[in-house]
Structures are given as structure tokens and as C-alpha cells.
Scaffold this active site. Structure first.
Site, short mmCIF file in Angstrom:
data_model
loop_
_atom_site.label_atom_id
_atom_site.label_comp_id
_atom_site.label_asym_id
_atom_site.label_seq_id
_atom_site.Cartn_x
_atom_site.Cartn_y
_atom_site.Cartn_z
N ARG A 130 -30.29 23.06 -16.02
CA ARG A 130 -29.17 23.19 -16.92
C ARG A 130 -28.00 23.17 -16.09
O ARG A 130 -26.85 22.71 -15.99
CB ARG A 130 -29.05 24.47 -17.70
CG ARG A 130 -30.01 23.97 -18.94
CD ARG A 130 -30.07 25.21 -20.11
NE ARG A 130 -31.02 24.84 -21.04
CZ ARG A 130 -31.47 25.54 -21.96
NH1 ARG A 130 -31.69 27.00 -21.80
NH2 ARG A 130 -32.23 24.98 -22.81
N MET A 135 -40.67 17.42 -15.61
CA MET A 135 -40.64 18.42 -16.70
C MET A 135 -40.97 17.72 -17.81
O MET A 135 -40.31 16.86 -18.10
CB MET A 135 -39.42 19.16 -16.73
CG MET A 135 -39.04 20.21 -17.55
SD MET A 135 -37.37 20.84 -17.49
CE MET A 135 -36.34 19.78 -17.31
N TYR A 193 -28.92 16.12 -22.73
CA TYR A 193 -30.30 16.57 -22.14
C TYR A 193 -30.19 17.99 -21.72
O TYR A 193 -28.96 18.53 -21.46
CB TYR A 193 -31.23 15.61 -21.55
CG TYR A 193 -30.50 15.26 -20.23
CD1 TYR A 193 -31.30 14.33 -19.65
CD2 TYR A 193 -29.37 15.61 -19.54
CE1 TYR A 193 -30.61 13.58 -18.31
CE2 TYR A 193 -28.88 15.26 -18.20
CZ TYR A 193 -29.43 14.10 -17.72
OH TYR A 193 -28.87 13.72 -16.32
N GLU A 194 -31.16 18.58 -21.51
CA GLU A 194 -31.48 20.10 -21.08
C GLU A 194 -30.77 20.98 -22.07
O GLU A 194 -30.07 21.82 -21.71
CB GLU A 194 -30.91 20.13 -19.68
CG GLU A 194 -31.59 19.47 -18.56
CD GLU A 194 -33.24 19.44 -18.51
OE1 GLU A 194 -33.55 20.44 -18.90
OE2 GLU A 194 -33.90 18.74 -18.26
N GLY A 195 -30.71 20.75 -23.47
CA GLY A 195 -30.47 21.38 -24.31
C GLY A 195 -28.89 20.87 -24.79
O GLY A 195 -27.97 21.20 -24.09
#
Length: 598
Positions: A296, A163, A440-442
Site C-alpha cells: 500500500r 502476492m 488495487y491493494e484496497g
């Protein structure tokens, strides 16, 4: 050397006794999942994780990944063999579409395997985990031709996926993306730009790596509305399925990180690489959000997974380590000292980790089942309710499970005293690996803002009101149960705190948005505690029912559940009162200090 044992008994209890997986038999994939088949999957998955992945966790951490002068990246010793065992067992395609070679089993089963693999070896598990996310995005948004070309090879694991979102100048604010895509007139695009922090961007495990890349087509609108998604392979696929020329995409460097050393985190350079559009032009975020949301949830599971493996090793040490005598008198007179498990503060620490773990696992499986309903049910109302749940709970799961998972890894490390600070015991790795999940991932502050700013008011608050009503309904339906009263009383009080906090935002955040920002993290954790408390209520009800039926040989485990629930109610749920107080204090103190005084 740290050890790991997959919690298969707890998973079985949750699936059968708490959530009644049999009720989902009308959904595709569930009808094929007989109890015997589920037991076999759990058993074989546990064996793979315990005997193949866990043994190369510490060695992989010590060795890390190596980038060579020609841009190749090699993974730690034993990773290739572990990857072949993982893909050879069909684990990548466990929940994938059978049309392309997947087994079509529920996403829930994949989530369980994700926990086991992440506990055993978090860095390794990211390679197949990212591939699964890419498979989901392509399956939902790619053209039939792209699906036929890529999905079978990705599902069997011979090709892996990534990604590519982040760039040197932008992380959360994807509207700043500069990577460009130039149409070539033949359906392809030339992709040029640099992406950073790309997990599994280059490695020696799979024969091809399929990058999902966000880029801006020439002339596209500014901001997020002008972003498109492209599939960019490392090697160009040929019509017969073989690999052709190398695409001009390369690993410029690998990051030297605090943890997850066995996973190659790469700077990826796209120098006019050939890519194909996935979905519609300028609608790339819609397609990528499939992968991001799955990621997430996967990262939330990583938080639980590190908390679980750290707990297991801390308990083993606490039972073995001799230090001091019990406050109530000697427990091991034949030994020079008592094991530290006799000390109340040690027990408090360990119980706080375990009480979280077992509620968090229930929270994950509850939400995973909702994901299966959202994607597999033919009932429109059921799909909508499940989708509402996913939208509301994803930021809570990601933020709370990774924040607390890291804290728990630190608590478990503390049980070892000075030995916990020494690398050879392995506890440092759990702490270091767990830390990235909060970022990570927000990053978790963004998750909290997403929850308060977007998910609460969405559809007029429909999702959060459904949650409130469900928990209130459960409390009311079981209020006459004497065995549940202490827990339900504490849960009802904490639910009241959550409702008050929600109302306070409604009254005070519209005119002054900083109030929402100042209280968002506390709100996320308040919400998380109530959700975890509800998970304990469901487990207590199921445990009591099973004990009343004779327990079928699981009396000790079920009685342990009741003790853990009591501990959670007495020691952990009361924190919601402090969270409410912090939320309702507003933003004035936080925002009053000029920036130049920090």
C-alpha cells in the site's frame, strides 16, 4: 517521446535539511549510510531509471505481455535486459537483511528508489517491487528453513515474488476465500484453487517465481480467522539450491488491461500445488498484512511517481508550445505566439501538480523514516509511536496520493490539448497507468473506511491525537516567524477543520454508522491536505534557514519552495472547508433514495 529526470536534489533537501537523516544514525542501516554513499546511491539509481527503465516504458506499453499456449508469459522487448541490470546492481536487496544477502540499508532508501523506478516505468517496477514485499513478509513470519531456502535467491533477484489474495468471487472480503490447502503429513500442503489479478504471476524475467498464497486448511474456521498463508514455488527448490520439477501452478490467462501493459496480470490456477505454511495456521492475514502494508505504501508512491513524470513532460510542453498571446501583452514578439506557460490557468494547473508532488514526496519520506524506526529502533516508546503513525497514515497515503496522482496525470495531459489524447505523445500512458493505483491493494473507498472506522478509534485515538499535537506544537513554536505566518495561518485553519470533522464523527457516527461511511472519503482527503500542509510548513522552515545561511548555491530552488508553499496555502488548503461541510451534512441524502431508483 516522454522523458524523465529523477528529482535527486529534492530528495537530498528533504532527507538532510527537512528530516535530518543524520539523527537516525543510531539505527541499523543508517550508520552505514554516509552522505557520500547516499549521494552515490541516488545518482546511480537515477541513472538506471533514466537510461535503462524509462526508454522501455512506452515500448512496453505498446507491446504488452504475451501468454503462449503452454502457459508461458513473455514480457516486452528490453524488459529482460532491464531486469538483469536492476538485479545485477543489487537494487532488489537494497533494504533486505544482510544475513540473506541484502545490503541492510534503510527502508527509506528503498522507498526513494521505488519512486524513481515507478516514474520511469511503473509496469516494470512492479516485478522487483512485489518481490521486495514478499521478502519482507517471509523475513518476518517464515521459518528459518524457508528463509534459508528462498530469501537469498529472491534478494539477488534470480527468483521473484508475488502476492495471491483475490479470487473470482472475492476481493476486499478475504473471508470468502475458497482456495483450499490439504495437509500431506510431511509438512507440505496441496494447494488447489484459482486466484485472479495476480501481478507478475508469470513471466520470463526470473528463473523461479515464488507465490505467497492465502488458502483455507481443511476444517479451518469460516471467515478471515480460518485463512493461512503458504509459500508456493513455480519450480521446486532442491537442497543444493538448484531447481527441480515444475509445481502444478500455472497461468490460465493474462488480463487485457487499461494500463500497466508491461506487467503480466494473471489468472493463476493451483492444481494440487505443493506449498509450505508461513507462520501459524489460521494466522495468514497477519503474515500477509506485512506484504499488504508495504504494498500500500508502494502504491501510494506510484501515485506520486505518475504525477511527477506527467508534470515533467507537461512543463516541457508548456514552455515550448506556442499558442495565443499573454493577457498582459506579448512576451515573445519574435515568435508567432507566446508559449502557453504565460497563461495564468496553465500556471495554476502546473503549480497545483508540483505543489502536491513536493509535499507528497515529503509525506512519503516522513512515513518511510517512521517505518525504519518501527522496525529497527531498540526504544520501545519510539517503536510504538512510529507504528501508530504507520497505521494511521498508510490509508491516507494510499488513498490521497493515488486519487490526486491520477487527477494530476489528467491535468498534465490537458496541457497538451489534442496532442495529449494522441498516443504518440505518451501522456495517455501516464493517465492509464495511474488509474490502477486507485483500485488495487484496497480500493480507495476501502482505505477511507479503514481510516475512519479502524484507525481513528484505535487505542483510544492515540495516533490521531499525537498527529494533532505535533502539528499544533509546530504552529505554536513558529507563530512569531513572519515568513511563515501566511502558511501557518492557513494550516491552523485547516487543522481546525480536521479536528471538527473528527469530533463530528465521534458524536454522530456511533449511533448512525452511515454518517461515517458517507463522510469517509472527504475525511481522508481533508486529513491528506492537512498532512501535506504540514509537510510544506516543515519545508518552508528548512528552506528559510538554508537561505539565511547563504543557500550554498541553491537559492533559486529554495525560493521556488517558498512560492510553491504560498500557492498551496492560498489555493489548495482552503478546500478543507468544503470537505468539512460535506462531512457534517451527514448521510441522510445519500441513503434516502431506494436502490431501485438508481
Amino acid at each position: 517521446m516522454p522523458s524523465y529526470r529523477a528529482p535527486t536534489e529534492d530528495v537530498t533537501f528533504l532527507l538532510h535539511d527537512v528530516f535530518g537523516i543524520e539523527k537516525y544514525g543510531n539505527l541499523p542501516g543508517f550508520s552505514d549510510l554516509s552522505p557520500d554513499m547516499l549521494e552515490a546511491i541516488l545518482s546511480e539509481g537515477a541513472k538506471l531509471c533514466e537510461e535503462v527503465l524509462a526508454p522501455v516504458n512506452r515500448s512496453g506499453d505498446l507491446e504488452g505481455c504475451t501468454r503462449h499456449e503452454d502457459g508461458r508469459v513473455t514480457t516486452p522487448k528490453g524488459y529482460k535486459e532491464a531486469y538483469d541490470a536492476y538485479t545485477g546492481g543489487g537494487w532488489v536487496g537494497l533494504s533486505a537483511d544482510p544475513e540473506y544477502g541484502g545490503q541492510g540499508l534503510p527502508y527509506t532508501v528503498g522507498a526513494i528508489m521505488n519512486e524513481f523506478a515507478s516514474s520511469a516505468n511503473m509496469a516494470f517496477s512492479m516485478y522487483p517491487g512485489l518481490t521486495m514485499g514478499a521478502i519482507a513478509a517471509l523475513n518476518e513470519h517464515a521459518s528459518p528453513e524457508i528463509k534459508r531456502t528462498y530469501l537469498p535467491k529472491m534478494i539477488d533477484g534470480s527468483w521473484s515474488g508475488t502476492m495471491n489474495l483475490t479470487e473470482p468471487h472475492c476481493g476486499t472480503d478475504l473471508g470468502l476465500i475458497k482456495t483450499k490447502a490439504v495437509p500431506q503429513g510431511d509438512g507440505t500442503y496441496k494447494i488447489t484453487g484459482t486466484k485472479i489479478f495476480i501481478s507478475a504471476g508469470e513471466h520470463d524475467l526470473a528463473e523461479n517465481i515464488i507465490h505467497l498464497v492465502l488458502a483455507r486448511i481443511e476444517g479451518a474456521p469460516e471467515g478471515v480467522k480460518g485463512i493461512s498463508l503458504f509459500v508456493v514455488p513455480k519450480f521446486m527448490p532442491q537442497p543444493d539450491g538448484s531447481l527441480g520439477a515444475r509445481n502444478p501452478v500455472s497461468c490460465g490467462s493474462i488480463e487485457h488491461k487499461m494500463g500497466i501493459h508491461g506487467n503480466a496480470t494473471c489468472v493463476m490456477n493451483y492444481d494440487g500445488a505443493v506449498g509450505w505454511l508461513v507462520g501459524a495456521e489460521h494466522r495468514g492475514l497477519n503474515a500477509m498484512f506485512v506484504m499488504m502494508n508495504e504494498a500500500r505504501l508502494g502504491v501510494a508512491i506510484q501515485g506520486l511517481a505518475q504525477s511527477e513524470v506527467a508534470y515533467q513532460n507537461a512543463v516541457a510542453y508548456a514552455k515550448d508550445r506556442l499558442q495565443g498571446r499573454a493577457l498582459t501583452g506579448t512576451k515573445e514578439p519574435a515568435k508567432a505566439a507566446d508559449p502557453i506557460i504565460v497563461h495564468p490557468d496553465v500556471r495554476r494547473t502546473l503549480l497545483s501538480i508540483r505543489a502536491f508532488n513536493e509535499a507528497a514526496r515529503a509525506f512519503v519520506l516522513w512515513t518511510a523514516l517512521k517505518s525504519d524506526v518501527a522496525h529497527r529502533s531498540e526504544d520501545t516508546k519510539a517503536r510504538q509511536e512510529a507504528d501508530d503513525h504507520l497505521g494511521l497514515m498508510t490509508p491516507v497515503l494510499k488513498g490521497v496520493l493515488t486519487d490526486v496522482g491520477f487527477d494530476n496525470a489528467v491535468k498534465a495531459q490537458q496541457m497538451f490539448g489534442g496532442h495529449g489524447y494522441v498516443e504518440e505523445w505518451g501522456m495517455s500512458q501516464f493517465v492509464r497507468d495511474a488509474r490502477i493505483a486507485m483500485i488495487y491493494e484496497g480500493a480507495n473507498g476501502i482505505q477511507a473506511l479503514d481510516l475512519v472506522g479502524r484507525k481513528l478509534p484505535r487505542d483510544g485515538g492515540r495516533a490521531v491525537m499525537t498527529f494533532f499535537n505535533e502539528v499544533q506544537g509546530f504552529i505554536k513554536a513558529n507563530e512569531a516567524d513572519e515568513g511563515m505566518k501566511p502558511l501557518l495561518g492557513a494550516l491552523g485553519k485547516s487543522l481546525g477543520h480536521l479536528q471538527q470533522a473528527t469530533m463530528w464523527f465521534m458524536q454522530n457516527a456511533m449511533a448512525k454508522p452511515d454518517n461515517a461511511g458517507a463522510g469517509s472519503t472527504d475525511y481522508m482527503h481533508l486529513f491528506g491536505l492537512v498532512a501535506l500542509g504540514y509537510m510544506w510548513a516543515l519545508q518552508v522552515k528548512a528552506a528559510q534557514a538554508k537561505l539565511a545561511e547563504g543557500a550554498n548555491g541553491s537559492t533559486e530552488r529554495l525560493e521556488t519552495k517558498l512560492v510553491l508553499a504560498r500557492f498551496f496555502a492560498e489555493r489548495m488548503l482552503p478546500e478543507t472547508g468544503a470537505q468539512l461541510a460535506r462531512i457534517t451534512s451527514g448521510a441522510d441524502a445519500i441513503m434516502s433514495l431506494p436502490a431501485d431508483r438508481f
